[in-house]
Design a protein around this motif. Structure first.
Motif, PDB file in Angstrom:
ATOM      1  N   ARG A  73      -3.481  -7.218   6.624  1.00  0.00           N
ATOM      2  CA  ARG A  73      -2.560  -6.775   5.567  1.00  0.00           C
ATOM      3  C   ARG A  73      -3.125  -5.542   4.873  1.00  0.00           C
ATOM      4  NH1 ARG A  73       1.336  -9.237   2.210  1.00  0.00           N
ATOM      5  NH2 ARG A  73       1.418  -8.391   0.092  1.00  0.00           N
ATOM      6  N   SER A  85       2.657 -13.666   6.645  1.00  0.00           N
ATOM      7  CA  SER A  85       1.987 -14.813   7.282  1.00  0.00           C
ATOM      8  C   SER A  85       3.021 -15.889   7.581  1.00  0.00           C
ATOM      9  CB  SER A  85       0.887 -15.348   6.359  1.00  0.00           C
ATOM     10  OG  SER A  85      -0.065 -14.345   6.077  1.00  0.00           O
ATOM     11  N   SER A  91      -4.370 -14.579   5.504  1.00  0.00           N
ATOM     12  CA  SER A  91      -3.994 -13.185   5.265  1.00  0.00           C
ATOM     13  C   SER A  91      -5.288 -12.404   5.084  1.00  0.00           C
ATOM     14  CB  SER A  91      -3.118 -13.068   4.013  1.00  0.00           C
ATOM     15  OG  SER A  91      -2.809 -11.707   3.760  1.00  0.00           O
TER      16      SER A  91
END
Length: 466
Positions: A73, A85, A91
């Motif tokens: 990310r 996600s 993440s």
């Protein structure tokens, strides 16, 4: 694919890789559940913010070994849900990997960590004789996100998209090893270009941690010509003539009065040009004043037959030019502010076929009673098309959007275009991918994905369905 749900043992093991507790978030907030559009939301089970390559290596290998989905990310400026996600899991928030590692003016390169923002790169180079040429409108996007989507931007005609400006990448694969793809050398004819495979892969093959950028000397002279036309169609039809005239602009953008009106309301400001309903914004840069003057004269001669009105010529650093570019860069935000819910189509077609896409958009607006504002990069055929929910129910909007998306993809495919020019496919458009590109092509991509990511844990469910 069934994935392992993170448990207390996993948290305990993963926590050992991260030295500072604030970079290990066991109760993620809404900050991590969306992208720029918030059309789809998905909450990760765990957020990890690495600061070193070693931390990324450890986390990625653990995730792969234990079948835990892991999604890289950046700054969540994406529009297609590539950073979501959707299967839970980790993440991997890269924003704290934001250091400049090397500035090498003699080699015309600069090496940075993947989480650094474009804005920070621009500020670092502000007092230096070199620049990083790609100019996506989202200045707060991370360079890693730009690499993953092969972002384009406003200068792609003359200087190319992100791919043309990346010399070298460092990438962590699911075996936990850090690989160097590419090199600082300008040329290579040395086997497969895995660097170019990673660029545009939307984080589905590995995690980019370091990026070596190509630097350009800053142009000595830069000007903008804003050319009004009676209609947007007139404006668009002039573009092939500009490019065929021998002029190589830095930028050729198009926008119409409808989206400008939305920006004026959003920004509480006035667009400085009152005549015309369609506009071409053309940027020129050069080494000497004589160069840009000759190119400008040639370009303005080429657009006369398309009912072009008198062009407004501005120095690139003038306040009026800054306002016009501010308008262009904030159009997405202005459209988003005008409607409760919004989605986007990012098709790219040959430049001489842009009018056919715009005609189809108008037909769909009338046929389906939906507002579809648009603007884009006239010089490379990349259109940004927005679907506004306005007064529709969620069910009606979803049904109408699917119809518009399907129809515009059919139009793009019939014109030998692509589903996306610079925003990627992500999660939002993965369901349309195989129909557009065909089973055999998509199956080949699935085999590449399996080779790099045999357990299908890195950004699963994106680009195409496995």
């Amino acid at each position: 694919m069934e994935y392992h749900q993170i448990n207390d043992t996993d948290r305990e093991n993963l926590r050992k890789f991260i030295s500072e507790p604030e970079r290990f978030v066991t109760e993620p907030t809404k900050h991590w559940d969306h992208d720029q559009f918030r059309t789809v939301t998905a909450m990760p089970e765990l957020v990890i913010q690495p600061v070193t390559n070693q931390e990324v290596e450890n986390v990625v290998k653990y995730a792969s070994d234990h079948h835990i989905p892991l999604v890289p990310r950046g700054n969540s400026t994406g529009l297609m849900g590539a950073n979501l996600s959707v299967d839970g899991g980790i993440s991997l928030d890269m924003v704290k990997m934001n250091r400049i590692l090397e500035y090498d003016p003699d080699g015309l390169t600069m090496t940075v960590q993947a989480g650094i923002r474009l804005k920070d790169i621009e500020e670092y180079l502000a007092d230096k004789p070199f620049t990083y040429m790609p100019a996506p409108a989202m200045h707060w996007a991370t360079i890693g996100g730009n690499v993953d989507t092969n972002a384009g931007g406003l200068k792609a005609i003359k200087y190319g998209v992100t791919r043309e400006h990346i010399r070298e990448l460092k990438v962590v694969l699911t075996n936990g090893k850090l690989y160097k793809f590419g090199s600082k050398a300008v040329k290579s004819s040395s086997g497969y270009s895995l660097k170019d495979l990673i660029i545009g892969s939307e984080g589905t093959l590995g995690v980019v941690t370091e990026v070596t950028l190509r630097l350009y000397p800053k142009p000595r002279k830069s000007i903008n010509a804003i050319i009004p036309f009676p209609t947007l169609n007139d404006a668009i039809r002039s573009v092939p003539a500009i490019l065929a005239s021998g002029v190589v602009p830095t930028t050729v953008e198009f926008m119409g009065r409808k989206v400008i009106n939305l920006w004026e309301k959003y920004a509480d400001d006035e667009f400085p040009i009152k005549n015309g309903d369609g506009f071409i914004i053309m940027g020129l840069d050069s080494f000497t004043e004589e160069e840009w003057q000759a190119e400008l004269k040639q370009a303005l001669e080429a657009v006369k037959e398309f009912k072009a009105e008198d062009a407004v010529i501005l120095s690139a650093d003038s306040e009026e030019a800054k306002k016009i570019w501010k308008c262009r860069e904030e159009l997405l935000l202005a459209i988003q502010k005008s409607t409760p819910k919004m989605d986007e189509i990012d098709v790219c077609v040959p430049i001489n076929h842009i009018p056919e896409v715009l005609d189809r958009i108008e037909e769909l607006e009338n046929e389906l009673n939906i507002r579809i504002p648009n603007f884009g990069h006239a010089g490379d055929g990349n259109l940004h098309i927005y679907l506004c929910s306005d007064g529709m129910s969620d069910e009606e909007y979803a049904k109408t959007s699917d119809k518009v998306i399907s129809e515009l993809y059919k139009t793009a495919k019939s014109l030998d275009g692509n589903m996306s020019g610079e925003h990627g496919i992500g999660y939002a458009r993965a369901g349309y991918y195989e129909d557009f590109y065909g089973h055999d092509y998509t199956e080949l991509l699935r085999q590449v994905k399996k080779l790099f990511d045999p357990n299908e844990v890195v950004n699963p469910g994106k680009i195409f369905k496995m």
